[in-house]
Design a protein around this motif. Structure first.
Motif, PDB file in Angstrom:
ATOM      1  N   ALA A  33      44.088  38.753  36.903  1.00 40.75           N
ATOM      2  CA  ALA A  33      44.653  40.035  37.233  1.00 40.75           C
ATOM      3  C   ALA A  33      43.326  40.816  36.886  1.00 40.75           C
ATOM      4  O   ALA A  33      42.832  40.774  35.712  1.00 40.75           O
ATOM      5  CB  ALA A  33      46.001  40.463  36.603  1.00 40.75           C
ATOM      6  N   ASN A  34      42.893  41.999  37.483  1.00 37.73           N
ATOM      7  CA  ASN A  34      42.498  43.060  37.072  1.00 37.73           C
ATOM      8  C   ASN A  34      43.572  44.189  36.822  1.00 37.73           C
ATOM      9  O   ASN A  34      43.992  44.880  37.813  1.00 37.73           O
ATOM     10  CB  ASN A  34      41.006  43.538  38.077  1.00 37.73           C
ATOM     11  N   LYS A  35      43.796  44.577  35.569  1.00 41.09           N
ATOM     12  CA  LYS A  35      44.796  45.508  35.507  1.00 41.09           C
ATOM     13  C   LYS A  35      44.636  46.890  36.187  1.00 41.09           C
ATOM     14  O   LYS A  35      45.409  47.534  36.406  1.00 41.09           O
ATOM     15  CB  LYS A  35      45.066  45.610  33.885  1.00 41.09           C
ATOM     16  N   THR A  36      43.434  47.344  36.203  1.00 36.81           N
ATOM     17  CA  THR A  36      43.169  48.762  36.930  1.00 36.81           C
ATOM     18  C   THR A  36      43.294  48.423  38.358  1.00 36.81           C
ATOM     19  O   THR A  36      43.716  49.753  38.890  1.00 36.81           O
ATOM     20  CB  THR A  36      41.696  49.073  36.770  1.00 36.81           C
ATOM     21  N   LEU A  37      43.792  47.555  39.125  1.00 33.40           N
ATOM     22  CA  LEU A  37      44.036  47.438  40.472  1.00 33.40           C
ATOM     23  C   LEU A  37      45.277  47.022  40.610  1.00 33.40           C
ATOM     24  O   LEU A  37      45.850  47.166  41.942  1.00 33.40           O
ATOM     25  CB  LEU A  37      43.021  46.298  41.020  1.00 33.40           C
ATOM     26  N   CYS A  38      46.080  46.665  39.669  1.00 30.56           N
ATOM     27  CA  CYS A  38      47.604  46.458  39.884  1.00 30.56           C
ATOM     28  C   CYS A  38      48.241  47.544  40.541  1.00 30.56           C
ATOM     29  O   CYS A  38      48.559  48.469  39.915  1.00 30.56           O
ATOM     30  CB  CYS A  38      48.304  45.973  38.704  1.00 30.56           C
ATOM     31  N   GLY A  39      49.014  47.070  41.610  1.00 34.22           N
ATOM     32  CA  GLY A  39      49.868  48.154  42.172  1.00 34.22           C
ATOM     33  C   GLY A  39      49.179  48.906  43.312  1.00 34.22           C
ATOM     34  O   GLY A  39      49.616  50.196  43.783  1.00 34.22           O
ATOM     35  N   THR A  40      47.748  48.905  43.484  1.00 34.48           N
ATOM     36  CA  THR A  40      47.042  49.819  44.502  1.00 34.48           C
ATOM     37  C   THR A  40      47.573  49.618  45.836  1.00 34.48           C
ATOM     38  O   THR A  40      47.721  48.276  46.136  1.00 34.48           O
ATOM     39  CB  THR A  40      45.426  49.269  44.173  1.00 34.48           C
TER      40      THR A  40
END
Length: 192
Positions: A68-75
């Motif tokens: 996971a790249n946390k900044t992209l989660c839920g994008t």
């Protein structure tokens, strides 16, 4: 900005944790399935990125799985440029090998929202692609985008693109570089 796959791989190493977890890892351009393997990740989150890309009579559905790249989660990105529509969704989960869900994109909201944007798509040039045509934006697409860059296509060829159309805020943040299989080589211009 590099394509989503490169971005995800590079930034997954930045997620800090004292222990290592495993995530399913694979990517497939123009297929909703891919051959998965397990990969070690820092942190305890995994992700699946799903993409829909339609141009003319061709539709491509692609998937990426990995750390996971946390900044992209839920994008949830979406856009319309001339006769091209694209959407992507990034789902994150916590725990070992948790990213085993099937290809999934939230339903597209086709309700016209009152925003209209100039729309154009030109290849082979980094000059402004001009058009007197407009497109009705739908759903969460509330911004107009003007984008020009040199991109590496999934088949390895490099081409210049100039595009205008409707996007939502997530799509503007990640633009065409977010498309699975594409790589932004050199951005000339981006305005939302």
């Amino acid at each position: 900005m590099k394509n989503l796959v490169a971005l995800l791989c590079m930034t997954s190493s930045l997620v800090g944790s004292d222990s290592s977890y495993k995530c399913f890892s694979c990517w497939s351009y123009n297929s909703t399935t891919c051959n998965v393997s397990a990969t070690e990740c820092l942190g305890d989150r995994c992700m699946t990125a799903s993409q829909y890309f339609n141009i003319g009579d061709k539709t491509f559905k692609s998937v990426y799985r990995g750390c996971a790249n946390k900044t992209l989660c839920g994008t949830k990105g979406s856009g319309i440029v001339k006769n091209m529509k694209f959407r992507f969704y990034v789902f994150c989960c916590t725990g070992n090998l948790c990213n085993n869900q099937s290809y999934e994109l939230p339903l597209d909201n086709l309700t016209i929202n009152g925003v209209k944007c100039p729309t154009a798509l030109c290849t082979g040039t980094l000059e402004e692609c001009k058009s007197d045509k407009e497109v009705n934006c739908t759903g969460s697409m509330d911004q107009c985008m003007d984008y020009r860059a040199k991109l590496k296509n999934p088949d390895g060829t490099v081409e210049k693109y100039s595009a205008k159309g409707c996007v939502n805020s997530d799509c503007c943040r990640y633009n065409f570089g977010s498309n699975i299989g594409f790589e932004e080589i050199d951005r000339e211009y981006l305005k939302c």
